[in-house]
Design an enzyme around this catalytic site. Structure first.
Site: not given
Lengths: 407, 407
Positions: A119, A121, A135, A191, A232, A236, A245, A249, A342, A356
């Site tokens: 996957d 990003y 973050r 996602e 997550q 993570y 995750k 899927t 995503t 989001e």
């Protein structure tokens, strides 16, 4: 525009120009088929009658054997199927085979048996949004992001076909200033992604050149990389997403061949800084593919569209992802899935995940049944759609990638 | 101690008490066998003669079908093989089969076809050491580490059997204050690990209870999780290790059954804080297994032992790892590999990777040919060994997990 003698309803995802591959069961076990209009053409039967080349690979329970044949065979079979569906009516009828089934009357299965699942990003908007939320105290885009397509390995055993129920996962989470607890996720998310499925593969130790990506990418599917954000967030660091995750899927049941997508390829976005030579490509590797996320509560008969965006703006292209994934000589093979990460656009209505769209749960979404959503509730159904359309060309689509949340 | 009528040399890894499973080829294709002394017993031949139950699963090219049968079948077959190798001399001879081969005269293959591959991070000493080097400005042990067995998915397609050459991977790296570059890794490392291979598996959505782990763990192998530290360092935020690991993972050719390891199970280390209920186990899940890393340059005929430690001190046990990996309902299956993460002890001579042994390259290792190592050079051979021994019990071992670096 050439037409098929098989009826293709106006607005169908599956005109003659598409011919995506899938695996269906009409009561005789799993067979490979292609979608045409509302029908599926049974390639086992067609191969049995000797009407297509590479019949042995097509008489299987998944696409993997066919994927292993490689580009020239894929092209040959596609050419012959196009011919059969254009002027082959008599030929198919004369063969006396039961070649067509209504899609509504068959069960669709996972089209390929997944090898490795990676996957990426690759949407810069998504990476920035998640960086801001996960973050908050540092630069949202990490220093490596513009230099390489960041990615990680996901779990292959829980890649499921559209329509499979999604069990709300349990897991370990932690609220600030409290000890960790175990229980069902309270932040189940989606996602919106698109993935490519690979073919024959390479030898161990031999990287794939970005410009040879077309020899290895068979086609594309819609992907919903279901995510439990609370799991997550706690797990993570430092090794990346794992149980947040790995519970499910979903992929769309039809693999749209790269050859069908060729007319919709566009230049990728400009990249700054210029990527290193192994990540440079000649030709167009962006895909002008429209995407849409639908969400329906149990009370709703039709989903609300909660996000609309385009795949064309993805920063890193499939060719770059494949070149990067193999630069160290890793082995790719038939049935590997490489998902985009995503897909988010620049504006709130174009984000490809609830985290989001609701900005971490701060701004709930209003649904047409009067309810609100921060994250998914039990009974919610998510439906992803994707299609390409362009002046003078037929619309081709991916069908739906659907999942309903169960407790 | 019961003895076998097959000769077992003094100090052999493979006495009657072990009987590990592997896949060998003596010229008739891949077959399942068990190691006894310097020999391999051909289970295809033994099954052909009707001398063992579950013959069909044993007449295959990998262990996956046998792994799928589950614990009671594993126990049955092991019992019968022990019997044949104790008092079955006549029975085997009367069957007129060519049952034994010298291990030196056969090719050993990967014993199982890997499903998903998960790599944990379960040595507290290793996690602290790496944290100090990769994140010098913060607490080396991240807040989640003592609450859950941190792990991530690795690449299945590059799991290779001991003896397979390791191609020095290329990749993208970055030196401070310089733009990134692409080229062969300059920090090729090893990771001394032990992994478990799983059996039948669970239904999607149904976690495995920690106390049922014994129904799912078939046995253990040595694992060398080769790592390119420079690639890893640049790529690993925020989604974890990817290309720094995915080029190769070596496993020992023999899977030592959990049943053979039972006499060497010991209490795991004390855990503080007490883990959440889903991570608690009854019974002993530590394994009193001695481990050793050998390193030889091209100039050396015998490897130097550069690290010695014990698996018994691993903070998180296999049962906890399996319970954690499935708490979200993910599906495990026959041939999945779950590796421990680097096994490091508390002292420098007990570290399981070069990055720890040389403290990031600062303190090179002296080899007996007079050369020094920060990281691996082309031509270097790494050999992992592991064995259990205890007063009054036979020594049982894993054989070697070997790899030589090629450019």
């Amino acid at each position: 525009m050439t037409a098929s003698w098989v009826e293709v309803p106006e607005g169908s995802d599956f005109p003659l120009a598409n011919l995506p591959y899938g695996v269906f069961d009409s009561g005789k076990g799993r067979r490979i088929g292609i979608a045409i209009g509302d029908h599926v053409l049974d390639l086992y039967a067609v191969a049995d009658a000797g009407l297509v080349p590479h019949g042995a690979a097509l008489q299987d329970v998944d696409l993997n054997g066919f994927l292993a044949l490689g580009r020239s065979s894929w092209h040959e079979v596609r050419g012959r199927l196009t011919e059969l569906l254009t002027d082959g009516r008599t030929e198919i009828q004369d063969a006396g085979i039961d070649a067509f089934h209504h899609q509504a009357e068959v069960t669709l299965h996972l089209p390929f048996t997944p090898g490795d699942y990676v996957d990426f990003y690759s949407s810069i908007e998504h990476a920035i949004n998640l960086g801001r939320m996960f973050r908050p105290d540092s630069d949202p885009l990490l220093p490596n992001w513009r230099h390489l397509p960041v990615g990680y390995h996901g779990r292959s055993s829980t890649i499921v076909v559209s329509g499979t129920e999604i069990h709300r996962p349990r897991g370990q989470t932690k609220q600030e200033d409290e000890p960790p607890t175990e229980g069902p996720t309270r932040a189940l998310d989606i996602e919106l992604e698109v993935g490519f499925v690979t073919g024959p593969g390479n030898e161990l130790g031999v990287p794939i050149d970005a410009d040879d990506a077309g020899d290895h990418i068979f086609g594309m599917v819609l992907v919903n990389d279901w995510s439990a954000r609370d799991i997550q967030r706690w797990e993570y660091v430092p090794l990346g997403p794992f149980l947040g995750k790995s519970f499910a899927t979903s992929v769309s049941p039809w693999v749209v061949p790269l050859e069908a997508l060729a007319p919709y390829m566009v230049p990728g976005p400009s990249q700054d800084p210029e990527p290193l030579p192994y990540l440079r490509t000649v030709g167009d590797w962006g895909v002008d593919l429209q995407l849409e996320v639908g969400l329906a509560s149990v009370a709703m008969s039709e989903p609300d569209v909660i996000s609309r965006n385009s795949f064309a703006g993805m920063y890193w292209t499939m060719a770059q992802q494949l070149a990067h994934a193999t630069v160290n000589g890793t082995r790719i093979g038939p049935g590997d899935l490489y998902a985009s990460g995503t897909v988010s656009g620049p504006d709130p209505g174009t984000y490809g995940s609830l985290i989001e769209l609701t900005w971490g749960g701060r701004d709930p979404i209003q649904l047409s049944d009067g309810s609100q959503r921060r994250y998914l509730e039990d009974g919610d159904t998510v439906a992803l759609r994707g299609w390409c359309e362009r002046e003078g060309l037929p619309r081709i689509g991916f069908g739906e990638c659907v999942g309903t949340v169960v407790p």
